[in-house]
Scaffold this motif. Structure first.
Motif, PDB file in Angstrom:
ATOM      1  N   ALA A 117      -2.211   0.045 -11.755  1.00 13.56           N
ATOM      2  CA  ALA A 117      -3.496   0.663 -12.467  1.00 13.56           C
ATOM      3  C   ALA A 117      -3.281   2.667 -12.446  1.00 13.56           C
ATOM      4  O   ALA A 117      -3.547   2.752 -13.796  1.00 13.56           O
ATOM      5  CB  ALA A 117      -4.552   0.358 -12.448  1.00 13.56           C
ATOM      6  N   ARG A 118      -2.746   2.189 -11.214  1.00 13.84           N
ATOM      7  CA  ARG A 118      -2.115   3.993 -11.366  1.00 13.84           C
ATOM      8  C   ARG A 118      -1.619   4.227 -12.130  1.00 13.84           C
ATOM      9  O   ARG A 118      -1.437   6.073 -11.727  1.00 13.84           O
ATOM     10  CB  ARG A 118      -1.940   3.877  -9.382  1.00 13.84           C
ATOM     11  CG  ARG A 118      -3.646   3.775  -8.820  1.00 13.84           C
ATOM     12  CD  ARG A 118      -3.002   4.813  -7.604  1.00 13.84           C
ATOM     13  NE  ARG A 118      -3.873   4.931  -6.135  1.00 13.84           N
ATOM     14  CZ  ARG A 118      -4.045   4.800  -5.611  1.00 13.84           C
ATOM     15  NH1 ARG A 118      -3.695   6.445  -4.548  1.00 13.84           N
ATOM     16  NH2 ARG A 118      -5.143   4.805  -4.704  1.00 13.84           N
ATOM     17  N   SER A 119      -0.821   3.683 -12.354  1.00 12.34           N
ATOM     18  CA  SER A 119       0.605   4.470 -13.292  1.00 12.34           C
ATOM     19  C   SER A 119       0.963   4.057 -14.863  1.00 12.34           C
ATOM     20  O   SER A 119       1.330   4.332 -15.536  1.00 12.34           O
ATOM     21  CB  SER A 119       1.844   3.425 -12.477  1.00 12.34           C
ATOM     22  OG  SER A 119       1.556   2.326 -13.180  1.00 12.34           O
TER      23      SER A 119
ATOM     24  N   ALA B 224      -8.844   3.297 -12.073  1.00 12.47           N
ATOM     25  CA  ALA B 224      -8.665   3.920 -12.968  1.00 12.47           C
ATOM     26  C   ALA B 224      -8.339   3.546 -14.438  1.00 12.47           C
ATOM     27  O   ALA B 224      -8.069   4.124 -15.385  1.00 12.47           O
ATOM     28  CB  ALA B 224      -6.864   2.481 -12.818  1.00 12.47           C
TER      29      ALA B 224
ATOM     30  N   VAL C 231       2.295   1.935  -3.482  1.00 12.76           N
ATOM     31  CA  VAL C 231       0.695   2.644  -4.521  1.00 12.76           C
ATOM     32  C   VAL C 231       0.789   3.843  -3.652  1.00 12.76           C
ATOM     33  O   VAL C 231       0.564   4.668  -4.992  1.00 12.76           O
ATOM     34  CB  VAL C 231      -0.569   1.868  -3.925  1.00 12.76           C
ATOM     35  CG1 VAL C 231      -2.041   2.689  -4.499  1.00 12.76           C
ATOM     36  CG2 VAL C 231      -0.863   0.218  -3.897  1.00 12.76           C
ATOM     37  N   HIS C 232       0.520   4.397  -2.811  1.00 10.26           N
ATOM     38  CA  HIS C 232       0.680   5.849  -2.599  1.00 10.26           C
ATOM     39  C   HIS C 232       2.226   6.398  -3.322  1.00 10.26           C
ATOM     40  O   HIS C 232       1.539   7.894  -3.507  1.00 10.26           O
ATOM     41  CB  HIS C 232       0.860   5.946  -0.739  1.00 10.26           C
ATOM     42  CG  HIS C 232      -0.351   5.605  -0.340  1.00 10.26           C
ATOM     43  ND1 HIS C 232      -1.890   6.301  -0.631  1.00 10.26           N
ATOM     44  CD2 HIS C 232      -1.076   4.758   0.602  1.00 10.26           C
ATOM     45  CE1 HIS C 232      -2.523   5.803   0.492  1.00 10.26           C
ATOM     46  NE2 HIS C 232      -2.117   4.596   0.766  1.00 10.26           N
TER      47      HIS C 232
ATOM     48  N   GLY D  12       4.108   5.638  -5.786  1.00 10.71           N
ATOM     49  CA  GLY D  12       3.736   5.312  -7.185  1.00 10.71           C
ATOM     50  C   GLY D  12       4.790   4.436  -6.696  1.00 10.71           C
ATOM     51  O   GLY D  12       5.767   3.943  -8.083  1.00 10.71           O
TER      52      GLY D  12
ATOM     53  N   SER E 155       0.820  -1.816   0.057  1.00  9.83           N
ATOM     54  CA  SER E 155      -0.064  -0.434   0.115  1.00  9.83           C
ATOM     55  C   SER E 155       0.743   1.691  -0.085  1.00  9.83           C
ATOM     56  O   SER E 155       0.227   2.538  -0.316  1.00  9.83           O
ATOM     57  CB  SER E 155      -1.321  -0.142   1.379  1.00  9.83           C
ATOM     58  OG  SER E 155      -1.862  -1.101   0.899  1.00  9.83           O
TER      59      SER E 155
ATOM     60  N   LYS F   9     -10.022   7.286 -14.812  1.00 11.09           N
ATOM     61  CA  LYS F   9      -8.782   8.245 -15.131  1.00 11.09           C
ATOM     62  C   LYS F   9      -7.989   8.206 -16.863  1.00 11.09           C
ATOM     63  O   LYS F   9      -7.887   9.192 -17.397  1.00 11.09           O
ATOM     64  CB  LYS F   9      -8.480   7.928 -14.061  1.00 11.09           C
ATOM     65  CG  LYS F   9      -6.688   9.155 -13.983  1.00 11.09           C
ATOM     66  CD  LYS F   9      -6.301   8.772 -12.788  1.00 11.09           C
ATOM     67  CE  LYS F   9      -4.632   9.889 -12.831  1.00 11.09           C
ATOM     68  NZ  LYS F   9      -3.946   9.491 -11.805  1.00 11.09           N
TER      69      LYS F   9
ATOM     70  N   ALA G  17     -11.375  -0.549  -8.047  1.00  7.75           N
ATOM     71  CA  ALA G  17      -9.555  -0.254  -8.247  1.00  7.75           C
ATOM     72  C   ALA G  17      -9.445   0.494  -9.828  1.00  7.75           C
ATOM     73  O   ALA G  17      -8.568   1.883  -9.811  1.00  7.75           O
ATOM     74  CB  ALA G  17      -8.135   0.110  -7.379  1.00  7.75           C
TER      75      ALA G  17
ATOM     76  N   ASP H 179      -3.736  -2.307  -8.116  1.00 13.35           N
ATOM     77  CA  ASP H 179      -4.129  -0.826  -7.864  1.00 13.35           C
ATOM     78  C   ASP H 179      -2.787   0.428  -8.566  1.00 13.35           C
ATOM     79  O   ASP H 179      -2.718   1.379  -9.077  1.00 13.35           O
ATOM     80  CB  ASP H 179      -3.767  -0.566  -6.639  1.00 13.35           C
ATOM     81  CG  ASP H 179      -4.473   1.104  -6.014  1.00 13.35           C
ATOM     82  OD1 ASP H 179      -5.274   1.555  -7.314  1.00 13.35           O
ATOM     83  OD2 ASP H 179      -5.021   1.120  -5.254  1.00 13.35           O
ATOM     84  N   LEU H 180      -1.361  -0.272  -7.636  1.00 13.62           N
ATOM     85  CA  LEU H 180      -0.284  -0.223  -8.175  1.00 13.62           C
ATOM     86  C   LEU H 180       0.059  -0.133  -9.864  1.00 13.62           C
ATOM     87  O   LEU H 180      -0.148   1.493 -10.117  1.00 13.62           O
ATOM     88  CB  LEU H 180       0.385  -0.358  -7.854  1.00 13.62           C
ATOM     89  CG  LEU H 180       2.701  -0.333  -7.961  1.00 13.62           C
ATOM     90  CD1 LEU H 180       2.401   1.025  -7.167  1.00 13.62           C
ATOM     91  CD2 LEU H 180       3.165  -1.652  -6.924  1.00 13.62           C
TER      92      LEU H 180
END
Length: 601
Positions: free
Chosen positions: A460-462, A490, A424-425, A427, A421, A493, A486, A457-458
């Motif tokens: 996807a956020r990237s 993404a 994730v925060h 990146g 996590s 986004k 999640a 999540d990690l």
């Protein structure tokens, strides 16, 4: 107090001293008798030592024992029994056992039951097994006490299978035999086995007693088996069994764990005598069921009733404070723990870390963590998680590295959820991948859904949405709504409808009532100007009867918590003050350059 006499009157003097010893109820009177025995040259340590155990004076007993010239098996057995049952100094009891063997004395059936109890509490399975083998090697007969303590030792040390083997080998089982095994199953989380053995016990014609009921009620609570729990309550009533602290607390815990808080409160209210154990059971029951305000109110009532909270009370109340963000009460509990010498208790300190973190005071949480003389796995996990979930990724990962280097505690599933996590925060894709692989290669842990969720999540956020979708395909089980939610967010986004539609279809099959899924999907299509598809999602949401859940928050004023929902006006004594604070916060947010994100509304 004085007695003097020559040889002819020696026996009457001895008898008088032994009679006095039997009547001693305090250290002071015991010292007076002991001093007169020394004056009269009466060496009766085998009579004096048991009395020292009875009055619970550890220092006096230890000093007296150390001055016995040649202690025999009886003397060692008395001291080991006292260390185990009276003073709970299990490590010293174990050391005395080995000293006894070094001196050539032979442990017997009065030694081993207390030795096994010490091993159970120390979780010293290797020492317990060695002692078990010594009994077999020396040909000692297994009496009931030895067998029962063996069952307890194996069960508490996690070897429930061997405990059951010892139980099965008892040719003539009594009620204590059944209770020992049922309690072993119940305490170690084998609730189903505990209930099955209880049924078998009844079939064998045994009548359950208080200990049986407490163990089986605990198992019913773990299973959420309200029917059996209620039948046990009826059994208590029909057989006129007193609902004392142990039975009452077990009933309260059973009902609470099964979600029937009203029945738990009924049992609590009906009890004529309530001790700390009873209050703790009810406070914990409220906290476990999310009734934090009720838990806090009951805590205040407990203090008003004149009972002194202990470490279990504090853990329950701190859990309630953490759930609703009651920092003011949490700080009071912290001060109370410090004043009463409970701050160094590992579970209290860990609950404080959790409370401070969930109330947003991460620095206070870290200060508690740093001062802990003893840290267990839960303590490390609580602090690593606190730093991770408050966006302090580097500190979280640094603390994880410190945990590894110290080597006293090994990371577990929860630890890796926290550090992933943190990645994730921040990146940190490469670091996240390294830690994900480290789970299995260095610690033998199999990644679970929670770990895959973090990795998805990690990625996807990237923007690595295809890689994230591929990872979902490698999962050992089906993805849950958290993971897919999640990923869908993404996709919205990064405007990736290919992966987004796949995630959406899966998500709507497992969580059709979540309004957020429809809104995100609708917005994803709108961003690509696919207006018809966007509108279809809104229509589908309406057809399914799904309504958007309003946001909910709390605010604390003068130690009182006020709950409010989005779109609903305050109606309380402090309404004007609360609105003023909110307006000031909005002004400060605007000065800081904050612009609300309404893209998902």
């Amino acid at each position: 107090m004085s007695f003097h006499g020559g040889c002819s009157s020696a026996q009457p003097v001895v008898d008088k001293f032994l009679a006095l010893l039997r009547r001693c109820v305090s250290t002071k009177t015991l010292q007076q008798v002991h001093s007169q025995m020394l004056v009269n040259s009466l060496d009766k340590h085998n009579f004096l030592l048991p009395k020292l155990v009875d009055v619970k004076d550890f220092n006096y007993a230890s000093l007296f024992f150390s001055h016995i010239p040649k202690p025999n098996e009886y003397t060692y057995n008395i001291m080991i029994r006292g260390l185990t049952t009276t003073w709970k100094k299990y490590d010293i009891a174990l050391n005395l056992y080995y000293k006894m063997k070094i001196l050539g004395l032979k442990p017997d059936n009065f030694t081993y039951p207390f030795l096994f109890i010490s091993c159970a509490n120390l979780l010293a399975l290797d020492h317990g097994r060695l002692a078990h083998s010594m009994i077999l090697r020396c040909g000692l007969n297994f009496d009931d006490h030895t067998s029962h303590s063996l069952i307890t030792m194996y069960a508490q040390c996690g070897d429930v299978g061997y405990a059951r083997q010892v139980f099965d080998e008892i040719t003539e089982k009594d009620l204590v035999s059944w209770n020992s095994m049922i309690a072993g199953y119940s305490k170690m989380g084998f609730a189903g086995d505990a209930v099955d053995l209880f049924q078998k016990m009844k079939d064998e014609g045994f009548h359950p007693n208080e200990m049986t009921l407490v163990s089986v009620l605990g198992a019913c609570g773990d299973l959420g088996d309200l029917n059996m729990g209620r039948s046990l309550e009826c059994f208590v009533e029909e057989n006129n069994i007193a609902v004392n602290s142990y039975i009452g607390s077990a009933l309260i815990s059973m009902f609470s764990k099964s979600g029937d808080v009203s029945s738990a409160k009924r049992v609590f209210d009906e009890m004529k005598k309530k001790d700390v154990i009873t209050w703790n059971a009810m406070i914990t029951g409220y906290a476990q069921n999310g009734l934090s305000n009720e838990a806090i109110q009951l805590f205040n009532s407990m203090k008003t009733a004149g009972l002194k909270p202990n470490k279990i009370t504090l853990v329950g109340v701190l859990s309630a404070c953490a759930s609703i963000g009651s920092l003011e009460l949490g700080k009071y509990i912290c001060a109370y723990a410090s004043e009463n010498g409970l701050l160094n208790e590992v579970y209290v300190a860990t609950a404080l870390i959790d409370m401070y973190a969930k109330c947003g005071s991460v620095d206070d949480a870290f200060a508690i963590f740093q001062t802990m003389p003893e840290k267990n796995k839960v303590s490390w996990n609580a602090m690593i998680s606190a730093l991770a979930f408050h966006g302090r990724a580097e500190e979280s990962l640094s603390l994880f590295t410190r945990m590894e280097k110290e080597g006293r505690v090994s990371p577990d599933d929860i630890t890796f959820v926290a550090v992933l996590s943190a990645c994730v925060h921040a990146g940190l894709v490469n670091e996240g991948k390294r830690l994900f692989n480290l789970m299995s290669t260095s610690f033998g842990l199999v990644p679970k859904v929670e770990h895959y969720s973090c990795m998805v999540d990690l990625l996807a956020r990237s923007g690595r949405l295809n890689e994230a979708w591929d990872l979902i395909g490698k999962m050992p089980g089906k993805p849950d709504e958290v993971l897919l939610g999640a990923l869908l967010g993404a996709c919205q986004k990064f405007k990736n409808t290919d992966v987004g539609e796949k995630a959406m279809k899966l998500l709507l099959t497992i969580e059709a009532s979540n309004s957020g899924n429809y809104i995100i999907s609708s917005k994803m299509y709108a961003n690509l100007r696919r207006w018809d598809d966007s509108a279809k999602m809104r229509v589908l949401m309406k057809e399914q009867g799904v309504a958007k859940t309003p946001g909910c928050s709390w605010i604390e004023v003068d130690g009182r918590l006020h709950e409010f929902h989005a779109g609903i006006c305050f109606n309380s004594l402090y309404s004007e003050e609360i609105y003023k604070v909110i307006e000031l916060l909005i002004d400060e947010m605007k000065i800081e350059g904050y612009n609300p994100n309404v893209s998902l509304l």
